[in-house]
Design an enzyme around this catalytic site. Structure first.
Site, PDB file in Angstrom:
ATOM      1  CB  THR A  26      -1.006  -0.016   1.169  1.00 13.83           C
ATOM      2  OG1 THR A  26      -2.007   0.978   0.913  1.00 13.83           O
ATOM      3  CG2 THR A  26      -0.361   0.260   2.519  1.00 13.83           C
ATOM      4  CB  CYS A  32      -3.286   5.911   6.570  1.00 12.32           C
ATOM      5  SG  CYS A  32      -4.536   7.021   5.897  1.00 12.32           S
ATOM      6  CG  HIS A  47      -4.371   2.530   3.345  1.00 12.21           C
ATOM      7  ND1 HIS A  47      -3.351   2.782   2.471  1.00 12.21           N
ATOM      8  CD2 HIS A  47      -4.675   3.729   3.907  1.00 12.21           C
ATOM      9  CE1 HIS A  47      -3.062   4.087   2.491  1.00 12.21           C
ATOM     10  NE2 HIS A  47      -3.866   4.688   3.352  1.00 12.21           N
TER      11      HIS A  47
END
Lengths: 163, 198
Positions: A26, A32, A47
């Site tokens: 990702t 995040c 994520h």
């Protein structure tokens, strides 16, 4: 899942899994947190954007977006594929991208709260954290390789390192 | 949630064109060089598209982030390609300053201050709302990493943002100027735009 696809990409608020010899990645994690839960054969990645699904005012909650719902979803994703071995986790992200603005909007330091919520959720699922690359002020792209259970973390100034 | 009508969008474009026009004038004085800033398009886009418009989550961009405070509250995110930001910093510092250096970021902050400060002042003037711009924060990093935190505080309420595409000096690539009203402020904006049309 396409057999020829060697790398599975997970978008924002997304969740996916991969099997050896594939990898799963990702990109552009800021506040995040990328959460990888894996066994000897399979790895699932979420994520995570926010700590708590109770923050949502919409009824249609995307479980991968919130730490408290994403971690159980990762465990379930692995179980659904028929894997019941010992689960472990590696996590990265949760940076504070705008430290100058902490006084303007405390919500901007969502990274610290995301990391705390992910840790709590993993503890509740009895999944030990084997590597944690969190905090700081830089964006990260991560990739997990089930073959050797390593996690690569790339930043634009720090290059790529393996954990 | 951001259900603005075509007329309201046109009014916002009008305010923004004037605001960026003033910003370009301020910038021209600072750089001692004629600058032009136009607003070719106003749009409402989904959060998911913001990172894609900036070239994807890993693309390196310069982002200037600040808040509009007062009776109308909103977040402003100004996104530029990293090379374009470097050019501006070099002009501002009058040297070949690296954008990663502290002086580079502070020059970028200054640039953001001028653009957003002038924009917000024009907005306040035209809408008669007592609003002001907060101090800006600049960062150069992956688009996903810098844009998401700015959008997150609002992503629990909805998933759309107002996009004002801006064109610097008729360059090919457009910079993105995002305006994200806080939930209670959308109605304030609508009321103000209604007042303007009468």
């Amino acid at each position: 899942m396409n057999r020829r696809t060697l790398t599975v990409n997970v978008g924002m608020a997304g969740v996916a899994y991969c099997l050896r010899p594939q990898s799963i990645r990702t990109s552009g994690l800021g506040s995040c947190v990328g959460v990888v839960v894996y066994t000897a054969h399979v790895a699932a990645l979420a994520h995570v954007m926010l700590p708590d699904s109770a923050m949502s005012s919409v009824l249609d909650v995307n479980p991968a977006k919130y730490a408290d719902t994403a971690v159980p979803l990762l465990a379930e994703t692995i179980h659904q594929r028929g894997y019941h071995g010992r689960k472990r986790a590696k996590i990265a992200g949760g940076a504070h991208m705008f430290p100058q603005l902490a006084t303007v909007d405390p919500l901007l330091d969502i990274g610290t709260r995301n990391v705390a919520a992910v840790r709590r959720a993993l503890r509740d699922e009895n999944i030990p954290i084997m590597a944690e690359i969190t905090g700081g002020h830089a964006g990260r792209t991560i990739e997990f390789f089930p073959a050797d259970q390593s996690l690569s973390v790339r930043t634009i100034h720090g290059g790529t390192r393996f954990y | 949630m951001l259900d603005l009508t075509a007329v309201e969008m046109d009014q916002l474009k009008e305010i923004s064109s004037i605001g960026f026009g003033h910003a370009a004038t301020a910038l021209s004085e600072l750089l001692q060089k004629r600058c032009k800033m136009t607003v070719p398009a106003v749009d409402i886009v989904a959060f998911d598209e913001v990172v894609a418009l900036a070239g994807g989550p890993e693309n390196v961009v310069a982002a200037i982030f600040l808040k509009i405070e007062g009776p109308f509250r909103a977040t402003i995110l100004f996104v530029l390609p990293a090379e374009q930001a470097s050019g501006i910093v070099r002009q501002l510092t009058g040297q070949k300053s690296d954008i990663d250096e502290e002086t580079g970021l502070s020059a970028l902050n200054e640039f953001g201050n001028i653009i957003a400060g002038t924009y917000v002042a024009t907005f306040a003037d035209m809408t008669k709302l007592d609003v002001r711009a907060s101090i800006p924060a600049s960062v150069i990093d992956m688009a996903g990493a810098v844009l998401t935190p700015g959008l997150l505080p609002l992503s629990v309420y909805g998933d759309e943002v107002i996009l004002l595409q801006t064109d610097f000096n008729d360059e090919k690539r457009l910079a993105q100027f995002y305006l994200l009203p806080e939930p209670g402020s959308v109605d304030v904006l609508r009321q103000v735009l209604k007042g303007l049309s009468q």
